[in-house]
Design a protein around this motif. Structure first.
Motif, mmCIF file in Angstrom:
data_model
loop_
_atom_site.group_PDB
_atom_site.id
_atom_site.type_symbol
_atom_site.label_atom_id
_atom_site.label_comp_id
_atom_site.label_asym_id
_atom_site.label_seq_id
_atom_site.Cartn_x
_atom_site.Cartn_y
_atom_site.Cartn_z
ATOM 1 N N PHE A 197 0.815 -0.979 0.487
ATOM 2 C CA PHE A 197 -0.011 0.158 -0.143
ATOM 3 C C PHE A 197 0.731 1.384 0.177
ATOM 4 O O PHE A 197 0.652 2.069 0.138
ATOM 5 C CB PHE A 197 -0.689 -0.025 0.806
ATOM 6 C CG PHE A 197 -2.179 -1.426 0.767
ATOM 7 C CD1 PHE A 197 -3.314 -1.212 0.146
ATOM 8 C CD2 PHE A 197 -1.991 -2.968 1.582
ATOM 9 C CE1 PHE A 197 -3.957 -2.153 0.112
ATOM 10 C CE2 PHE A 197 -2.556 -3.072 1.568
ATOM 11 C CZ PHE A 197 -3.285 -3.493 0.488
ATOM 12 N N GLN A 198 2.415 1.397 -0.038
ATOM 13 C CA GLN A 198 3.453 2.122 -0.322
ATOM 14 C C GLN A 198 3.676 2.656 -2.005
ATOM 15 O O GLN A 198 3.997 1.663 -2.852
ATOM 16 C CB GLN A 198 4.614 2.167 0.906
ATOM 17 C CG GLN A 198 4.795 1.777 1.703
ATOM 18 C CD GLN A 198 3.877 2.819 2.781
ATOM 19 O OE1 GLN A 198 4.350 4.234 2.214
ATOM 20 N NE2 GLN A 198 2.822 2.521 3.991
ATOM 21 N N PRO A 199 3.168 3.726 -2.322
ATOM 22 C CA PRO A 199 3.124 4.233 -3.702
ATOM 23 C C PRO A 199 4.749 3.657 -4.005
ATOM 24 O O PRO A 199 6.167 3.967 -3.185
ATOM 25 C CB PRO A 199 2.930 5.005 -4.118
ATOM 26 C CG PRO A 199 2.342 5.577 -2.926
ATOM 27 C CD PRO A 199 2.939 4.909 -2.069
ATOM 28 N N ARG A 200 5.325 2.900 -4.932
ATOM 29 C CA ARG A 200 7.102 2.344 -4.478
ATOM 30 C C ARG A 200 7.466 1.962 -6.022
ATOM 31 O O ARG A 200 6.396 1.736 -7.721
ATOM 32 C CB ARG A 200 6.901 0.748 -4.807
ATOM 33 C CG ARG A 200 6.543 0.115 -2.927
ATOM 34 C CD ARG A 200 7.334 -1.182 -3.290
ATOM 35 N NE ARG A 200 6.175 -1.613 -3.839
ATOM 36 C CZ ARG A 200 6.488 -2.654 -3.848
ATOM 37 N NH1 ARG A 200 7.588 -3.279 -3.800
ATOM 38 N NH2 ARG A 200 5.699 -3.637 -4.682
ATOM 39 N N GLN A 201 8.057 2.787 -6.691
ATOM 40 C CA GLN A 201 8.841 2.552 -8.335
ATOM 41 C C GLN A 201 9.417 1.447 -8.553
ATOM 42 O O GLN A 201 9.620 0.721 -8.410
ATOM 43 C CB GLN A 201 9.650 3.975 -8.559
ATOM 44 C CG GLN A 201 10.572 4.005 -9.662
ATOM 45 C CD GLN A 201 11.903 5.317 -9.929
ATOM 46 O OE1 GLN A 201 11.921 5.760 -8.996
ATOM 47 N NE2 GLN A 201 11.263 5.464 -11.324
ATOM 48 N N TRP A 202 8.241 1.122 -9.736
ATOM 49 C CA TRP A 202 8.681 -0.551 -10.723
ATOM 50 C C TRP A 202 10.107 -0.083 -11.207
ATOM 51 O O TRP A 202 11.176 0.390 -11.364
ATOM 52 C CB TRP A 202 7.422 -0.828 -11.242
ATOM 53 C CG TRP A 202 8.232 -1.865 -12.774
ATOM 54 C CD1 TRP A 202 7.945 -2.743 -12.161
ATOM 55 C CD2 TRP A 202 8.843 -1.788 -13.943
ATOM 56 N NE1 TRP A 202 7.959 -4.079 -12.685
ATOM 57 C CE2 TRP A 202 8.835 -2.931 -14.110
ATOM 58 C CE3 TRP A 202 8.785 -1.068 -14.902
ATOM 59 C CZ2 TRP A 202 8.911 -4.428 -15.246
ATOM 60 C CZ3 TRP A 202 9.840 -1.525 -15.787
ATOM 61 C CH2 TRP A 202 9.275 -3.246 -15.564
ATOM 62 N N ASN A 203 11.120 -1.437 -10.729
ATOM 63 C CA ASN A 203 12.412 -2.103 -10.840
ATOM 64 C C ASN A 203 12.040 -2.639 -12.439
ATOM 65 O O ASN A 203 11.575 -4.366 -12.172
ATOM 66 C CB ASN A 203 12.653 -2.312 -9.763
ATOM 67 C CG ASN A 203 14.486 -2.993 -9.566
ATOM 68 O OD1 ASN A 203 14.899 -2.671 -11.262
ATOM 69 N ND2 ASN A 203 14.805 -2.993 -8.560
ATOM 70 N N PRO A 204 12.597 -2.452 -13.494
ATOM 71 C CA PRO A 204 12.060 -3.639 -14.741
ATOM 72 C C PRO A 204 13.707 -4.821 -13.917
ATOM 73 O O PRO A 204 13.548 -5.541 -15.168
ATOM 74 C CB PRO A 204 12.804 -2.601 -16.319
ATOM 75 C CG PRO A 204 13.452 -1.815 -14.653
ATOM 76 C CD PRO A 204 13.345 -1.509 -13.577
ATOM 77 N N TRP B 87 5.062 3.337 -11.482
ATOM 78 C CA TRP B 87 5.020 3.198 -10.103
ATOM 79 C C TRP B 87 3.702 1.857 -10.445
ATOM 80 O O TRP B 87 2.789 1.770 -10.685
ATOM 81 C CB TRP B 87 3.880 4.318 -9.224
ATOM 82 C CG TRP B 87 5.514 5.592 -9.774
ATOM 83 C CD1 TRP B 87 5.465 6.093 -10.924
ATOM 84 C CD2 TRP B 87 6.529 6.008 -8.707
ATOM 85 N NE1 TRP B 87 6.783 6.881 -10.419
ATOM 86 C CE2 TRP B 87 7.616 6.961 -8.567
ATOM 87 C CE3 TRP B 87 6.323 5.824 -7.179
ATOM 88 C CZ2 TRP B 87 8.043 7.942 -8.192
ATOM 89 C CZ3 TRP B 87 7.335 6.066 -6.422
ATOM 90 C CH2 TRP B 87 7.862 7.378 -6.701
ATOM 91 N N SER B 88 3.980 1.597 -9.161
ATOM 92 C CA SER B 88 2.846 0.344 -8.645
ATOM 93 C C SER B 88 2.091 0.732 -7.497
ATOM 94 O O SER B 88 3.105 1.233 -6.344
ATOM 95 C CB SER B 88 2.772 -0.648 -8.697
ATOM 96 O OG SER B 88 4.433 -1.253 -7.575
ATOM 97 N N LYS B 89 1.486 0.793 -6.787
ATOM 98 C CA LYS B 89 0.516 0.361 -5.334
ATOM 99 C C LYS B 89 -0.698 -0.268 -4.981
ATOM 100 O O LYS B 89 -1.902 -0.336 -6.543
ATOM 101 C CB LYS B 89 -0.026 2.334 -5.301
ATOM 102 C CG LYS B 89 -0.145 2.413 -3.838
ATOM 103 C CD LYS B 89 -1.340 3.394 -3.696
ATOM 104 C CE LYS B 89 -1.597 3.921 -1.978
ATOM 105 N NZ LYS B 89 -2.575 5.413 -1.928
ATOM 106 N N GLY B 90 -1.110 -0.743 -4.138
ATOM 107 C CA GLY B 90 -1.652 -1.730 -4.050
ATOM 108 C C GLY B 90 -3.239 -0.394 -3.943
ATOM 109 O O GLY B 90 -3.480 0.814 -3.383
ATOM 110 N N THR B 91 -4.567 -1.829 -3.699
ATOM 111 C CA THR B 91 -6.289 -0.640 -4.123
ATOM 112 C C THR B 91 -6.195 -1.785 -3.053
ATOM 113 O O THR B 91 -6.273 -2.127 -2.428
ATOM 114 C CB THR B 91 -5.948 -0.832 -5.214
ATOM 115 O OG1 THR B 91 -6.771 -1.918 -5.687
ATOM 116 C CG2 THR B 91 -5.607 -0.036 -6.601
#
Length: 163
Positions: A22-29, A93-97
């Motif tokens: 639930f924390q915005p995180r930058q996606w690591n490829p 970025w990704s974050k749980g909803t």
């Protein structure tokens, strides 16, 4: 002692994943990054000589395989409930909803039902089966989020406006 260590590991991984979800995180490829935790969990599970109930090996294997397959399906659902977006600089970025939260509730209900069904049939289920299912869950969720995030990631090394 391994049972206590497995329990602590399960609680730590679930707590860590829930907190970070639930924390915005930058996606690591880097795809290897998503393999580390599932690999450690799978190793811990598969090294346990009591992974299967010795008195009910076939039923125990069926519950283990069924649990892993269910967690693969639930990991897929969880991956699709994660919000993914690109910011103005092109970083993904990704974050749980809230749907991710309900997916977790569903996963817990399924896991409890699986344990209850096994207990009703007299099949012992240890923490190792849960570790293996958790490894599958995290691996599939990571794969789904990575697959979805690549749609937002630029195919080139620098943002278009940077040239």
């Amino acid at each position: 002692m391994p049972a206590v260590a497995n329990t602590v590991l399960i609680i730590a991984v679930v707590g860590y994943v829930l907190f970070r979800q639930f924390q915005p995180r930058q996606w690591n490829p880097n795809p290897r990054r998503m393999l580390v935790v599932p690999a450690v969990l799978a190793f811990m599970a598969l090294r346990d000589p009591h992974l299967l109930d010795a008195h009910h090996e076939a039923l125990s294997a069926a519950f283990l395989i069924g649990g892993v397959v269910l967690e693969i399906g639930l990991g897929t659902v969880w991956g699709f409930t994660t919000r993914i977006w690109a910011d103005a600089q092109g970083a993904v970025w990704s974050k749980g909803t809230m749907a991710s939260f309900f997916a977790w509730i569903g996963m817990m209900i399924v896991r409890i039902a699986l344990y209850a069904a096994a207990a009703a049939l007299g099949v012992a289920q240890g923490q190792s089966g849960l570790l293996l299912a958790l490894a599958a869950l995290l691996l599939v969720r990571g794969a789904v989020v990575t697959w979805r995030a690549r749609e937002f990631a630029p195919a080139y090394r620098s943002p278009a406006g940077a040239l």
